[in-house]
Design an enzyme around this catalytic site. Structure first.
Site, short mmCIF file in Angstrom:
data_model
loop_
_atom_site.label_atom_id
_atom_site.label_comp_id
_atom_site.label_asym_id
_atom_site.label_seq_id
_atom_site.Cartn_x
_atom_site.Cartn_y
_atom_site.Cartn_z
N HIS A 129 -39.42 22.78 -8.34
CA HIS A 129 -39.37 22.90 -6.87
C HIS A 129 -37.94 23.02 -6.35
O HIS A 129 -37.68 22.80 -5.18
CB HIS A 129 -40.08 21.70 -6.22
CG HIS A 129 -41.54 21.62 -6.56
ND1 HIS A 129 -42.31 20.53 -6.29
CD2 HIS A 129 -42.36 22.51 -7.18
CE1 HIS A 129 -43.55 20.74 -6.72
NE2 HIS A 129 -43.61 21.93 -7.26
N CYS A 137 -27.38 31.22 -1.48
CA CYS A 137 -27.57 32.40 -0.63
C CYS A 137 -28.84 33.12 -1.09
O CYS A 137 -29.01 33.39 -2.28
CB CYS A 137 -26.37 33.33 -0.75
SG CYS A 137 -26.64 34.93 0.06
N CYS A 165 -21.40 37.21 1.03
CA CYS A 165 -22.06 38.44 1.47
C CYS A 165 -22.60 38.37 2.90
O CYS A 165 -23.14 39.34 3.41
CB CYS A 165 -23.19 38.80 0.51
SG CYS A 165 -24.67 37.79 0.72
N SER A 204 -48.69 12.86 -9.20
CA SER A 204 -50.11 12.77 -8.87
C SER A 204 -50.90 13.90 -9.53
O SER A 204 -52.12 13.90 -9.50
CB SER A 204 -50.29 12.81 -7.35
OG SER A 204 -49.68 13.98 -6.85
N ILE A 246 -43.62 2.26 -12.71
CA ILE A 246 -43.00 3.20 -13.64
C ILE A 246 -41.68 2.66 -14.20
O ILE A 246 -41.43 2.75 -15.40
CB ILE A 246 -42.81 4.55 -12.93
CG1 ILE A 246 -44.19 5.21 -12.78
CG2 ILE A 246 -41.87 5.47 -13.70
CD1 ILE A 246 -44.27 6.24 -11.73
ZN LIG Z 1 -24.54 35.81 -0.46
#
Ligand SMILES: [Zn+2]
Length: 265
Positions: A129, A137, A165, A204, A246
């Site tokens: 993710h 960018c 850019c 999960s 955990i």
């Molecule tokens: Zn860029």
């Protein structure tokens, strides 16, 4: 949380420690649950700050400077909530597993960068993710640091543009409606297939395609272990399910593998 006999949990931890000792390729797969003791909120849990706002879909972010401004405002509010987050016992345990050579990499659904903070080289963390600790960018891929973006954003209120850019800069996380990172997915898939022990920790196992990885591992002959506070939809196909804290479970696993390392075999 279902009541779980502490003695049974102890025994299950020993079984897992034994499997870990005998495994050749371990594939750890982590979700939000591994980071909760570090103070990073699980965005699905009730009261989570993530649930307070409607997510901004990717196409809206790209199309609207106003949406980008709002996304960046929220991003920095969120960052402040867990600014002091440090790796927990689970992260340290997995970092040792990588350092020992047993786990080639860690697959994660988390965006918090805590596994890297625990000492795992960035190229050995497969982030499904993305990562919320920096920005990129969207046009040229140039990496941008939040420490530079934030003061400029707070001074001008303008969403950042790429200094190379001029393109749109976005936190390096995967938004709703944004394509999954194909390279990360392929690496995760390959590791799941190659592993002989797949351990899902603190996930999960609801979000696809990530939740398909344990199934893939199992289909390719791996043992599947699920460590989570709550039951998951894949418990039925797991070889072992550990329901508990955990951090505590990982600390006990670390101790058991340490004992084994010092013993005679
Ligand atoms: Zn860029």
């Amino acid at each position: 949380m279902t009541p779980y006999d502490p003695a049974a949990l102890e025994e299950d931890i020993e079984v897992l420690a034994d499997w870990l000792a005998r495994a050749e390729v371990v594939a750890p797969f982590t979700g939000a649950g591994i980071s909760t003791e570090s103070g990073v909120p699980d965005f699905r849990s009730p009261g989570s700050p993530w649930l307070a706002n409607q997510p901004i879909p990717f196409d809206v972010f790209v199309a609207s400077p106003q949406a980008r401004r709002e996304a960046w405002r929220r991003k920095f509010v969120m960052d402040d909530l867990y600014a002091g987050a440090k790796p927990g016992r689970g992260h340290h345990f997995l970092a040792e597993l990588v350092a020992s050579g047993k786990a080639p990499a860690i697959i994660t659904q988390n965006i918090d960068g805590l596994q890297q903070a625990a000492g795992v080289p960035a190229d050995q963390v497969i982030e499904l993710h993305g990562n919320g600790t920096y920005a990129t960018c969207l046009d040229c891929g140039e990496r941008h640091e939040l420490a530079e973006i934030r003061p400029a954003f707070e001074a001008t209120g303008e969403p950042p543009a790429c200094k190379r850019c001029g393109g749109i800069v976005k936190a390096a996380t995967i938004s709703f409606g944004q394509a999954m990172p194909q390279q990360a997915l392929q690496r995760a898939q390959a590791l799941a297939e190659e592993s002989d022990l797949f351990i899902a920790i603190g996930s999960s196992l609801l979000v696809h395609p990530a939740a398909g990885l344990p199934v893939t591992a199992k289909r390719h002959g791996a043992r599947l272990v699920i460590v989570n506070r709550e039951p998951t939809p894949l418990d039925g196909i797991a070889d072992l399910v550990l329901n508990g804290e955990i951090g505590t479970i990982c600390m006990q696993l670390a101790q058991l593998s340490g004992d084994e390392g010092r013993g005679i075999d």
